[in-house]
Design an enzyme around this catalytic site. Structure first.
Site, PDB file in Angstrom:
ATOM      1  N   TYR A  76      -5.882  -0.137   3.915  1.00 52.95           N
ATOM      2  CA  TYR A  76      -4.513  -0.611   4.122  1.00 52.95           C
ATOM      3  C   TYR A  76      -4.167  -0.616   5.602  1.00 52.95           C
ATOM      4  O   TYR A  76      -4.409   0.363   6.301  1.00 52.95           O
ATOM      5  CB  TYR A  76      -3.525   0.252   3.343  1.00 52.95           C
ATOM      6  CG  TYR A  76      -3.829   0.266   1.861  1.00 52.95           C
ATOM      7  CD1 TYR A  76      -4.003  -0.944   1.178  1.00 52.95           C
ATOM      8  CD2 TYR A  76      -3.957   1.450   1.161  1.00 52.95           C
ATOM      9  CE1 TYR A  76      -4.307  -0.949  -0.175  1.00 52.95           C
ATOM     10  CE2 TYR A  76      -4.261   1.451  -0.192  1.00 52.95           C
ATOM     11  CZ  TYR A  76      -4.433   0.250  -0.851  1.00 52.95           C
ATOM     12  OH  TYR A  76      -4.733   0.241  -2.187  1.00 52.95           O
TER      13      TYR A  76
ATOM     14  N   HIS B 203       0.721  -3.417   1.976  1.00 48.29           N
ATOM     15  CA  HIS B 203       1.079  -2.004   1.799  1.00 48.29           C
ATOM     16  C   HIS B 203       2.252  -1.621   2.687  1.00 48.29           C
ATOM     17  O   HIS B 203       2.262  -0.525   3.276  1.00 48.29           O
ATOM     18  CB  HIS B 203      -0.137  -1.104   2.049  1.00 48.29           C
ATOM     19  CG  HIS B 203      -0.358  -0.071   0.985  1.00 48.29           C
ATOM     20  ND1 HIS B 203       0.181   1.188   1.058  1.00 48.29           N
ATOM     21  CD2 HIS B 203      -1.037  -0.111  -0.171  1.00 48.29           C
ATOM     22  CE1 HIS B 203      -0.167   1.878  -0.009  1.00 48.29           C
ATOM     23  NE2 HIS B 203      -0.897   1.111  -0.783  1.00 48.29           N
TER      24      HIS B 203
HETATM   25 MG    MG Z   1      -1.027  -1.967  -3.605  1.00 49.17          MG
END
Ligand code: MG
Length: 439
Positions: free
Chosen positions: A191, A245
């Site tokens: 992320y 994210h």
């Molecule tokens: Mg996710």
């Protein structure tokens, strides 16, 4: 004695000669089931031998051998969820009729007076799944049969491809495509990947944060380059996804969604933080990139403006965080009316019971979009026989009644859940000046 049976008796005909009406047949069948009561509730915690933070609800009934399992897992608050089940919810549920799923859902939802805390909804979800499990076992049917029956043959899943550079991401996507996956999420090193300034590098405040620092402009330049590479090398047949994210600011999210439009994503996930969802209107105004949102949502009502105004394309709630099967089915029904689809959340911390709860809803709804992939080591399958299997990009349940899964408690006990170290915590992300970035 009702009028019909009186007439039958008066005619003195052999009972077998007069067929029972549909209503009589139903009454005869249900009378065969003794009234049920919840006799005990257990919170079962386990690491599964792999560091998981899993909390399961086991609901036992007055019928010997009849019990149900639900998932109340919450990787960030597991111990508090277990205590809530044992000390607060269990005593509230014992003695109730487990057949009354809707009624118990509603009474549990207001049991804490304050609604929709994460911990409260984990307990509620765990109970709900366990009650559907019990009802399915009683009926001798998989839960999806009770939800309306199969709307598809199996559940298509998307896989997670990662890599330190574009070539490695491409190679990993190809591996999933060879396995049969049609949908793959592509991330450049996790992320925020591509957006981190390495530890100690760049201009930092004296004596300040020296770790890997998130920089949204760096991210905005790196990720489109990754997708340039992927589309050039992989073509357009594979359906690609990407998860922001929440790590960028709203204006940058608008810009990013617009820049990603050319790569024809299946969806762009969590481009905004839950605090900034009003900005989805701005994204909609500038591009057609399909948008997915909601793994951080707890209350089902958080979706309503996004769904009813058609500001997103996929709802991404975790079933064990938002009210279980009962709520997931209702959310899916609302989505169907507005042309929005489901993409129930999974993730490495999720457990096989939550996965199966998602599976049974996925199997029975028309607004299904995709299911996030999750898989477990063989030792988890030994501990939890009947756990779903993913083959060729599709998820399959066991086909057994109820959720179709069991839990060997003696094995779960061998792997006690641990109190995890306080730091570092994966949710703590920082920028160059040391300030907190949304996780
Ligand atoms: Mg996710």
């Amino acid at each position: 004695m009702n009028r019909r049976s009186f007439v039958r008796g008066a005619l003195a005909a052999p009972s077998a000669a007069v067929p029972l009406s549909a209503q009589e047949q139903y009454e005869k069948k249900t009378r065969g089931l003794a009234p049920l009561k919840i006799t005990d509730v257990k919170a079962i915690t386990t690491s599964g031998g792999r560091g998981y933070q899993w909390v399961f609800v086991k609901v036992l009934t007055s019928e010997p051998g009849l019990y149900g399992f639900g998932s109340a897992s919450n990787v960030n608050m597991a111990w508090a969820v277990a205590a809530a089940i044992e000390k607060h919810f269990g005593p509230f549920w014992i003695g109730r009729d487990p057949d009354r799923i809707e009624d118990l859902w509603q009474s549990t939802n207001v049991r804490g007076y304050w609604r929709n805390s994460t911990i409260h909804n984990n307990a509620l979800s765990g109970l709900d799944m366990a009650l559907w499990d019990i009802k399915g076992k009683r009926a001798g049917m998989p839960v999806y049969e009770l939800l309306g029956g199969k709307a598809r043959e199996a559940v298509p899943c998307y896989a997670h491809a990662d890599g330190r550079d574009a070539q490695q991401v491409e190679d990993n996507i190809r591996k999933f495509m060879e396995q049969g996956y049609r949908h793959v999420r592509a991330q450049l090193g996790g992320y925020g990947g591509g957006g981190f300034i390495p530890p100690g590098q760049g201009s930092r405040p004296a004596g300040g944060f020296q770790g890997a620092a998130m920089d949204e402009d760096t991210y905005l330049h790196a990720v489109p380059k990754l997708f340039d590479h992927l589309r050039a090398k992989l073509g357009w047949d594979v359906k690609l996804l990407h998860d922001v994210h929440e790590r960028i600011s709203p204006t940058k999210a608008v810009e990013f969604a617009k820049r990603m439009e050319q790569y024809h994503l299946f969806f762009l996930e969590d481009a905004l933080s839950p605090e900034q969802i009003a900005w989805f209107r701005n994204i909609r105004q500038v591009c057609t990139t399909p948008l997915a949102m909601g793994e951080t949502f707890t209350s089902p009502l958080e979706y309503m403006p996004l769904v009813s105004e058609r500001l997103i394309d996929f709802v991404r709630n975790r079933v064990s965080q938002t009210g279980g099967i009962t709520q997931a089915k209702k959310t899916a029904a609302v989505c169907e009316a507005f042309g929005v689809r489901t993409a129930f959340q999974e993730g490495g911390d999720n457990d096989p019971i939550n996965q199966l709860a998602s599976y049974h809803v996925d199997m029975s709804i028309s607004s299904f979009g995709i299911q996030e992939e999750n898989h477990f080591p063989e030792q988890v399958h030994e501990m939890m026989p009947g756990a779903a299997r993913i083959k060729g990009g599709y998820m399959y349940g066991s086909g057994l009644p109820g959720l179709g899964i069991d839990l060997h408690e003696e094995i779960a006990r061998k792997y006690p859940m641990q109190v995890l170290p306080g730091q570092p915590h994966w949710t703590e992300v920082r920028g160059m000046d040391g300030s907190v970035v949304k996780p």
